[in-house]
Design a protein around this motif. Structure first.
Motif, short mmCIF file in Angstrom:
data_model
loop_
_atom_site.label_atom_id
_atom_site.label_comp_id
_atom_site.label_asym_id
_atom_site.label_seq_id
_atom_site.Cartn_x
_atom_site.Cartn_y
_atom_site.Cartn_z
N ARG A 10 42.20 55.04 1.11
CA ARG A 10 44.02 54.98 1.64
C ARG A 10 44.37 56.19 1.52
NH1 ARG A 10 47.65 50.47 -1.75
NH2 ARG A 10 45.27 50.96 -2.42
N THR A 11 44.94 56.48 2.99
CA THR A 11 45.38 57.67 3.21
C THR A 11 46.94 58.13 3.19
OG1 THR A 11 45.80 56.58 5.64
CG2 THR A 11 43.92 58.08 4.95
N GLY A 12 47.82 56.60 2.91
CA GLY A 12 49.32 56.72 3.13
C GLY A 12 49.72 55.26 2.44
N SER A 13 50.62 55.27 1.30
CA SER A 13 51.60 53.64 1.74
C SER A 13 52.74 53.86 1.66
CB SER A 13 50.93 53.37 0.63
OG SER A 13 51.82 54.20 -0.39
N TRP A 14 54.17 53.32 2.48
CA TRP A 14 54.92 52.91 2.07
C TRP A 14 56.15 52.15 1.64
CZ3 TRP A 14 51.98 54.07 6.11
CH2 TRP A 14 52.46 53.27 7.01
N THR A 20 54.51 46.28 -0.54
CA THR A 20 54.12 47.52 0.19
C THR A 20 52.92 47.66 1.33
OG1 THR A 20 54.28 48.78 -2.18
CG2 THR A 20 52.53 49.93 -0.99
N SER A 22 49.68 49.71 3.24
CA SER A 22 49.04 51.15 3.09
C SER A 22 48.33 51.52 4.27
CB SER A 22 47.51 50.26 2.21
OG SER A 22 48.14 50.18 0.98
N LYS A 23 48.25 52.40 4.45
CA LYS A 23 47.47 53.22 5.59
C LYS A 23 46.15 53.26 5.47
CE LYS A 23 47.39 55.53 10.30
NZ LYS A 23 48.42 54.99 11.47
N TRP A 24 45.06 52.99 6.13
CA TRP A 24 43.34 53.44 5.51
C TRP A 24 42.98 54.13 6.42
CZ3 TRP A 24 41.97 51.39 1.20
CH2 TRP A 24 43.37 50.46 0.15
N ASP A 52 48.33 46.28 6.56
CA ASP A 52 48.37 47.15 6.60
C ASP A 52 47.55 47.13 7.70
OD1 ASP A 52 48.62 47.11 3.54
OD2 ASP A 52 46.50 47.29 2.82
#
Length: 85
Positions: A10-14, A20, A22-24, A52
């Protein structure tokens, strides 16, 4: 080949409108056709949610490429992705 969960991070989330997002990031020697096949990410269904985003570094042992995908379904029986626009 199969998904290697050790290469998924996981590289980020918002916050999204319903959940939510998530960016992977994921790195693999597999070609895009293999990654895009049904249920490639099934072993990660507990981590991945609809919406995601996954940035995939592909074919690292051949001709490397990068593609972005969005998760369109995620359950114990299926995980599907589509190319991000």
């Amino acid at each position: 080949m199969a998904l290697n969960k050790n290469h998924l991070a996981r590289t980020g989330s918002w916050s999204g409108p319903r959940s939510t997002i998530s960016k992977w990031g994921y790195a693999t020697d597999d070609a895009s056709a293999v990654v895009e096949a049904g249920n490639y990410f099934l072993e990660a269904h507990g981590f991945l949610s609809v919406g995601d985003q996954i940035d995939v570094s592909l074919d690292l042992d051949g001709t490397p490429a990068m593609k972005s995908y969005v998760v369109t379904a995620s359950s114990q029986s299926t995980v599907t992705i589509a190319a991000a626009a």
